[in-house]
Structure formats: structure tokens, C-alpha cells
Design an enzyme around this catalytic site. Structure first.
Site, PDB file in Angstrom:
ATOM      1  N   CYS A  66      -4.844  18.470  63.103  1.00 49.19           N
ATOM      2  CA  CYS A  66      -5.990  18.003  63.893  1.00 49.19           C
ATOM      3  C   CYS A  66      -6.525  16.713  63.277  1.00 49.19           C
ATOM      4  CB  CYS A  66      -7.103  19.048  63.928  1.00 49.19           C
ATOM      5  SG  CYS A  66      -6.644  20.557  64.796  1.00 49.19           S
TER       6      CYS A  66
ATOM      7  N   HIS B 233      23.271  11.407  46.487  1.00 41.12           N
ATOM      8  CA  HIS B 233      22.761  12.014  47.710  1.00 41.12           C
ATOM      9  C   HIS B 233      21.447  12.731  47.448  1.00 41.12           C
ATOM     10  CE1 HIS B 233      22.647  14.605  51.328  1.00 41.12           C
ATOM     11  NE2 HIS B 233      23.312  13.603  51.878  1.00 41.12           N
TER      12      HIS B 233
ATOM     13  N   SER C 295      24.073  10.273  53.222  1.00 40.34           N
ATOM     14  CA  SER C 295      25.471   9.896  52.974  1.00 40.34           C
ATOM     15  C   SER C 295      25.836   8.527  53.540  1.00 40.34           C
ATOM     16  CB  SER C 295      26.412  10.966  53.531  1.00 40.34           C
ATOM     17  OG  SER C 295      26.164  11.190  54.910  1.00 40.34           O
TER      18      SER C 295
ATOM     19  N   TYR D 187      31.315  13.998  62.869  1.00 38.31           N
ATOM     20  CA  TYR D 187      30.187  13.856  61.951  1.00 38.31           C
ATOM     21  C   TYR D 187      30.622  13.063  60.720  1.00 38.31           C
ATOM     22  CZ  TYR D 187      25.838  15.503  59.713  1.00 38.31           C
ATOM     23  OH  TYR D 187      24.607  15.600  59.116  1.00 38.31           O
TER      24      TYR D 187
ATOM     25  N   ASN E  74      29.935  13.477  57.779  1.00 39.54           N
ATOM     26  CA  ASN E  74      30.192  14.343  56.628  1.00 39.54           C
ATOM     27  C   ASN E  74      31.558  15.005  56.716  1.00 39.54           C
ATOM     28  OD1 ASN E  74      27.620  13.590  56.020  1.00 39.54           O
ATOM     29  ND2 ASN E  74      26.730  15.630  56.082  1.00 39.54           N
TER      30      ASN E  74
ATOM     31  N   CYS F 193      27.659  24.225  57.547  1.00 36.46           N
ATOM     32  CA  CYS F 193      27.254  23.848  56.199  1.00 36.46           C
ATOM     33  C   CYS F 193      26.623  25.078  55.557  1.00 36.46           C
ATOM     34  CB  CYS F 193      26.240  22.701  56.271  1.00 36.46           C
ATOM     35  SG  CYS F 193      25.325  22.414  54.747  1.00 36.46           S
TER      36      CYS F 193
ATOM     37  N   PHE G 206      19.210  18.531  61.646  1.00 38.83           N
ATOM     38  CA  PHE G 206      19.879  18.785  62.924  1.00 38.83           C
ATOM     39  C   PHE G 206      20.991  19.819  62.789  1.00 38.83           C
ATOM     40  CE2 PHE G 206      19.744  15.971  66.870  1.00 38.83           C
ATOM     41  CZ  PHE G 206      20.061  17.016  67.721  1.00 38.83           C
TER      42      PHE G 206
ATOM     43  N   THR H 236      18.066  13.814  56.827  1.00 37.70           N
ATOM     44  CA  THR H 236      17.251  13.903  55.622  1.00 37.70           C
ATOM     45  C   THR H 236      16.269  12.741  55.552  1.00 37.70           C
ATOM     46  OG1 THR H 236      19.127  12.874  54.476  1.00 37.70           O
ATOM     47  CG2 THR H 236      18.863  15.240  54.228  1.00 37.70           C
TER      48      THR H 236
END
Length: 706
Positions: A128, A269, A295, A378, A380, A473, A500, A524
Site C-alpha cells: 500500500c 552465476h 548466465s 533455453y 541453459n 531444474c 520462470f 534472476t
């Protein structure tokens, strides 16, 4: 407009609400009519229509049009409590905006005095703009009695409306009150600015949580309270994370000297162990060529370090990260800059390994037989995955920040394309859920996300969006089932952050929170930016505040979060703003050096009631049921390993570091090395990032490949 009385449907956005929405709710248990077409997923949770559209850190609300079979109610359901119906009737009888404002202020006047001693952090409503406090108690009849106040008169009036509507209800009735109560009051934009609307929704959510707390002890996770000059961990897991945030200065000086002496750049990372990140962050104050990031940025930063004179790059991450750094350096012309990993052994990744499986190859083979296919892979993943994939199907790399735009752009430039996403199953499932929601949005809202699309084009692409079904993951796998239900029960009014890659349950919770200005789904970096933005907002206000964030990603991010938050607090000179970071760790994923007081005793209890049970050492938080709060592969990047590598560089011992270099590939892919072939999908992504369009080369490949 009324489905079995327990389910409310409204049009903007459309929401299903049940008395107790848990991961066990199904279409059958809600007795939805056959005309209501809610798709099911592999998750046990009823897949709600996603209320927002994720574009990395930026998520826009999207309205959902009700079908002819299920129309949005014009007012509260006939099953709504009488107090709510009376309230709506009162406001419906007033059409003039000024008169509605007066009525709202009357509700403010009728609030009971709120004791000054109750104006404490535990009673504050987060999210708020004004300060709002609420409390709740059960009366002798077992009904909930609320009170509240605010330092803003209009906000106090909104608080008064909720107090009048909810006080005297049973706990179950409070928990069933529809979020749409505010829209039924028809207050209009002159009174109900977006910030006030979010504030109202956050008040209601806080009242729900306080009601649940009256019925049972709410679950509590380990957390770390951050102030401008202190850290206060609660729980063993949080203590493990906080232990190394104040590093040994001698160790910092020794490493910084090595980096400077030997021109070593370091890219790490966000998911590094807090001990490593703590030392590196402090060393960066002495040696500028140290960077902690996600990454994708690691490779870009390595190129920048090479340009500025670094002769060696130490990569603290998993193997695909060092491979990407090596490939991007080569592509930029810095083949003479050496790249080192922190172990001679494989530093794996469950997600990257899934993409190198025979099952993933079969998935790509199916794509290769489908005309106009585009594979979105992806970032990764390994260079071998990227190279192999592109040899079978035209492939472009994506990140969690740009995946939505990448997929939609592919369909925009090749309208009859079939897009195959992989290997992360959760991200793919979340994308499918997102696009299904968009198909029911207005054309204006779809165009705001991607100007080349409409609701009709999104609807048309749904059958042609595919995602891999067997890649996860191990870190993000933990944010489902028990953990998600505990977040919903005990932290529904906190700021929720989610990568995500999390399972659909956590994705849905964070998206719902985003609708109230209280959540983010993204990478991230997106999560870090969101936390920083909320802290900055709090610092712009003159009063004390305490913000609570549920960290829906790997716990190693805490180092970067602490440094960012403390930097903001110190720069503002504020000691009255506190930030609590909550680690949503399964009770079955906590470990300590002393597990039980005796062989026959019950597990030890952490503050808040979490059971301490046997698990991996050092508080890594891996559950035997699957999922880790901290990546065990990332934990292979130790300070001892980093120092050992750096000490050997430039000495005869450097010859022993051959096994520490990124994986050498001897295979040829269509006459090119794996490194060169694996760079192609990355370069396609670079083109997209620069121009916001797929390159002509990629489009031609999609439409002509046989």
C-alpha cells in the site's frame, strides 16, 4: 454467473475461487459444467486462467472475456454474505462521484479507534502506498471481528468498507469473499486510482491471512531480515546462508591480489554458494574485473574483461556456462584468452543433461519432420545441444527474460510456424498457460504485449506451440506441492518472486500477486530488479516500513540481494526500513549438524515450527522427494578450487589445468566444429535482441528447411 455457489467467475480478469484452493482441487471436485473449457495440465492443481502476461520483469494484466456459457456477474453472487450485498447496495444507490467519496469517508469515520501499540510491522499491510494496519480476532461466537486504520482518509475509507463487509462473518465466509467486491462498488477512476485498487486487494489478502492465522498456526519458512547495517537470520537454513555474507578480509585480499597480479577476470552465476559470493563481492571493491550475474550476461562480461586486458577468465558456474563463455570469446576474436572451470570433473546441470538425452533427440526428430518448425532452446544448455538441435531444426536460443517475445515473434514472422520449446518443462507449461490466457484477452491487450498479434492469432497458434515434457531444474522443482501450499497459506500477502522455471502452482501464485502489484515472474535479474524497485519505493516514503519477499528461486541469490538492499538503505541513510527475505524451503529439505536430541526423539524444531530432518550437510536444502533450494552442482565451485586454479596460472603448474578448461568437442556438425555450430542459435538470439526481429537468415531457414 454462479457455479455451484462455491465458484465465482468474473470478467476482468476471470478467476475461479473455491473455499480452499489447494493443489488437490480438480475439475470434478468443483463440478464445473461441461460448457466450461478449462484445460488441464500435468499438475494436480486446477489450472486457473493466467491473469497476467509476463514479459520478463514487466507483466501486464490481461482481461478475459467470459464465454456465452459462463457470463460475468454484474454484482456479487446471491451466495455472497448479506453484509457484502448490503454494502454493494449502499454504493449502487449513489451515482455521483462526490457523493460516493463522501460515503467512503463515512466508513472511515465509523472505524473503531486503532490502538497506537498495535501499529506495528506485524499488522501492516504490504503493497500500500499509504500506511495501513489491520488486526483480527475471534469473538465468543467464533466469528471474525476486524479493525483497521490508515494515514490516508480515502484509504481508511476503503479499509472501513472491508471491516464493515467482513466483520461478523465466520472464518470460512471471510476466506470465500470474492476479490471482485471492489469492482461492484463502482467507485470510478476519480476515487479509485490504480494504487488504491491494489491497496484494497492487498488489504483483503492480509485479512484472509490473518483469518487463517486465527484457525491454525501458519507455516513459517527460514528467513533473513536485512537492515542497513545488520543481518538477522531466522532458522538453520537462513543461518547457513548468512554465515558467509561477512567474509574474511584476509581471504578477500589474497584473492584480489592474485586476480590483479595475473590479469584474471572472474564471472560467476547468481547461484554460487554465499561463501563464494561474499568473498568475490568484497574482492570486487579492489579488482574491477569480477562480476556476478545470470548466465547470459556472464559471457558478455567476459568479452568486456578481455577487451580491458584480462588474459584469463575464471568461470564459476556449471559446464554449459563456461562453454558459452568460451564460444562467445572466440566469436568476438579473443581465442587467446584462456577460460577455466573450477573442477576437472563434470559440473553438471539436470536441465542441460535432459537436453542431451535420447528422448530429447526424438523430440527434435519429430520437429524436423514438421514443416516450418522453429526450435526455441533455453540458454541453459550445452553447445553440443545447441549445435545438434540446429542441425535438425532451425534453432534460436532464449533466456527466461525474452522467451515470451521470442516465441511470439517467431509466430509473427512465420504465421504458420510450429514452435518447439525445450528443454525446461515447467517454463514450457507456464508459456502454454500464458498463451491460453492471452487467447481470451482483448486485441488491445494482446497488441500491448506484441503489436503483431491479436487474440485471434494467439488462439490460432495454440495447437502449434509445443514444449518438451521431461526436463526440470532440480532447484526450481522444489517450488511445487507442499512448498507452494505453505506459501499460499502463510505468505499470501507478501511480495512473491518466482523464476520462470518454477512449477505451475508457484507460477500461478506469483502471477496472482502481480495483479496486486505484489509479484514478479522472470529471470534472476528480473527478480533482483523487482526487489530493488520495491525497496526504492519504500525509501521514497517518509515512514518506517518492513517488506517481506518470498524468494522463489535458488537461495544463492541472497548475496546479491543483501548487497543491493543494504546499498540502497545505506545510501538513503535509513535505519527504519527493513527487508525480510523468505526461503520457501520444504520442511523435508532442512539439515543441521545435530538432527535429533536422541535416536527415538522427534525431529528438532526451527523457529516457526519447521521440522529439522536428516538431509545434505551444510544446510543445502535438498529434499529426498526431489528439488533443492541450493544447486549441488554450483556448490562444486568452492573458494579453495578458485584459489587453486589462480595460483597455478602463469606457473609450471598451469599444465595441470587442462581438465579445468571447457569441454573440448572433437565432433563435426555438418562440417563445422561443435563450438562454431553451437554459436549459431546464440547469434540468432543476439540478432533478435538488437533488432527485435528474427534475422532474415533464420526466417529463410525456417521456411525452406526440408
Amino acid at each position: 454467473g454462479n457455479l455451484e455457489n462455491s465458484v465465482q467467475v468474473r470478467s476482468s480478469p476471470m478467476i475461479l475461487q473455491a473455499p480452499s484452493l489447494t493443489t488437490g482441487v480438480t475439475r470434478q471436485s468443483l463440478k464445473l459444467p461441461a460448457t466450461f473449457h478449462a484445460q488441464t495440465t500435468k499438475s494436480r492443481q486446477l489450472p486457473l486462467q493466467v491473469e497476467d502476461v509476463a514479459t520478463g520483469c514487466h507483466i501486464r494484466r490481461c482481461a478475459v472475456r467470459a464465454s456465452a456459457a459462463v457470463q460475468s456477474p454484474a454484482g456479487p453472487s446471491s451466495s455472497a454474505p448479506a453484509s457484502v450485498q448490503k454494502l454493494v447496495t449502499q454504493f449502487s444507490a449513489v451515482s455521483d462521484a462526490k457523493e460516493k467519496a463522501k460515503l467512503l469517508l463515512e466508513f472511515a469515520k465509523h472505524l473503531q479507534p486503532f490502538p497506537e501499540q498495535d501499529k506495528v510491522a506485524v499488522n501492516r499491510v504490504m503493497g500500500c502506498t499509504a500506511q495501513v494496519w489491520v488486526n483480527a480476532k475471534l469473538d465468543s461466537a467464533g466469528r471474525v471481528q476486524f479493525n483497521g486504520t490508515s494515514d490516508s482518509e480515502l484509504t481508511r475509507g476503503l479499509c472501513g468498507v472491508l471491516v464493515a463487509a467482513l466483520s461478523g462473518l465466520t472464518p470460512d465466509e471471510v476466506l470465500q469473499v470474492d476479490d471482485a467486491i471492489l469492482s461492484h462498488l463502482n467507485l470510478g477512476p476519480a476515487i479509485l486510482a490504480p494504487s488504491r485498487a491494489n491497496g484494497f486487494a492487498n488489504m483483503l489478502e492480509t485479512m484472509r491471512r490473518r483469518t487463517r492465522a486465527l484457525l491454525r498456526q501458519l507455516p513459517r519458512f527460514p528467513s533473513l531480515l536485512i537492515t542497513s547495517d545488520s543481518l538477522q537470520p531466522q532458522g538453520t537454513f537462513a543461518e547457513a546462508q548468512a554465515q558467509y555474507l561477512r567474509p574474511d578480509q584476509k581471504q578477500v585480499d589474497r584473492l584480489a591480489s592474485l586476480f590483479h597480479e595475473k590479469s584474471i577476470g572472474v564471472v560467476a552465476h547468481f547461484y554460487m554458494d554465499p561463501e563464494v559470493q561474499g568473498v568475490l563481492s568484497s574482492a570486487a571493491e579492489q579488482w574491477p574485473h569480477i562480476y556476478i550475474s545470470d548466465s547470459l550476461v556472464m559471457a558478455d562480461t567476459a568479452v568486456k574483461m578481455a577487451k580491458e586486458g584480462c588474459k584469463h577468465i575464471a568461470v564459476l558456474g556449471v559446464d554449459f556456462m563456461s562453454e558459452n563463455v568460451r564460444a562467445i570469446l572466440d566469436e568476438a576474436g579473443y581465442r587467446d584468452v584462456k577460460v577455466y572451470r573450477m573442477s576437472s570433473q563434470s559440473i553438471g546441470c539436470s536441465l542441460a543433461e535432459a537436453a542431451e538425452s535420447e528422448k530429447y533427440n526424438r523430440y527434435l526428430s519429430e520437429a524436423s519432420t514438421t514443416p516450418n518448425s522453429m526450435h526455441v532452446v533455453y540458454i541453459n544448455t550445452s553447445l553440443l545441444t545447441k549445435a545438434t538441435a540446429n542441425s535438425l531444426v532451425p534453432t534460436i536460443t532464449c533466456t527466461s527474460s525474452n522467451v515470451v517475445q521470442t516465441v511470439l515473434q517467431g509466430f509473427a514472422q512465420v504465421p504458420d510456424a510450429t514452435v518447439w520449446y525445450g528443454p525446461d518443462t515447467y517454463m514450457g507449461r507456464n508459456l502454454a498457460q500464458l498463451f491460453t490466457s492471452l487467447a481470451s484477452a482483448s486485441d488491445e491487450e494482446v497488441a500491448a504485449l506484441h503489436p503483431a498479434h491479436s487474440a485471434a492469432s494467439i488462439q490460432a497458434l495454440l495447437p502449434r506451440f509445443k514444449y518438451y515434457e521431461d526436463g526440470t531444474c532440480i532447484v526450481h522443482h522444489i517450488f511445487g506441492g507442499e512448498v507452494c501450499e505453505m506459501v499460499r497459506e502463510g505468505y499470501s500477502d507478501a511480495f512473491l518472486t518466482a523464476h520462470f522455471e518454477v512449477p505451475g502452482e508457484m507460477f500461478t501464485l506469483a502471477m496472482q500477486a502481480k495483479r496486486r502489484g505484489m509479484g514478479v515472474v522472470g529471470s534472476t535479474s528480473n527478480i533482483l530488479d523487482f526487489i530493488a524497485s520495491k525497496v526504492t519505493e519504500a525509501l521514497s516514503r517518509p515512514h518506517a516500513d518492513r517488506l517481506q519477499f518470498v524468494l522463489g528461486t535458488e537461495a544463492g541469490m541472497i548475496t546479491s540481494i543483501v548487497r543491493k538492499v543494504q546499498g540502497l538503505l545505506s545510501k538513503a541513510g535509513r535505519s527504519d526500513v527493513e527487508v525480510e527475505i523468505v526461503f520457501p524451503v520444504s520442511s523435508k529439505a532442512i539439515s543441521t549438524s545435530q538432527q535429533r536430541t536422541s535416536a527415538a526423539s522427534e525431529p528438532l524444531q526451527l523457529p516457526g515450527g519447521l521440522a529439522v530432518v536428516p538431509g545434505p550437510a551444510s544446510g543445502e536444502g535438498c529434499s529426498l522427494e526431489g528439488g533443492c533450494a541450493a544447486c549441488p552442482y554450483m556448490r562444486m565451485n568452492t573458494l579453495a578450487a578458485l584459489q587453486g586454479v589462480c595460483e597455478k596460472i602463469g606457473t609450471p603448474g598451469e599444465s595441470l589445468l587442462g581438465g579445468h578448461m571447457p569441454r573440448p568437442y572433437t565432433e563435426q556438425i555438418n562440417g563445422n566444429s561443435v563450438a562454431a555450430a553451437g554459436c549459431v542459435p546464440i547469434l540468432h538470439m543476439r540478432d533478435f535482441q538488437r533488432s527485435k526481429k528474427l534475422s532474415d537468415t533464420l526466417v529463410a531457414d525456417i521456411t525452406s528447411r526440408e
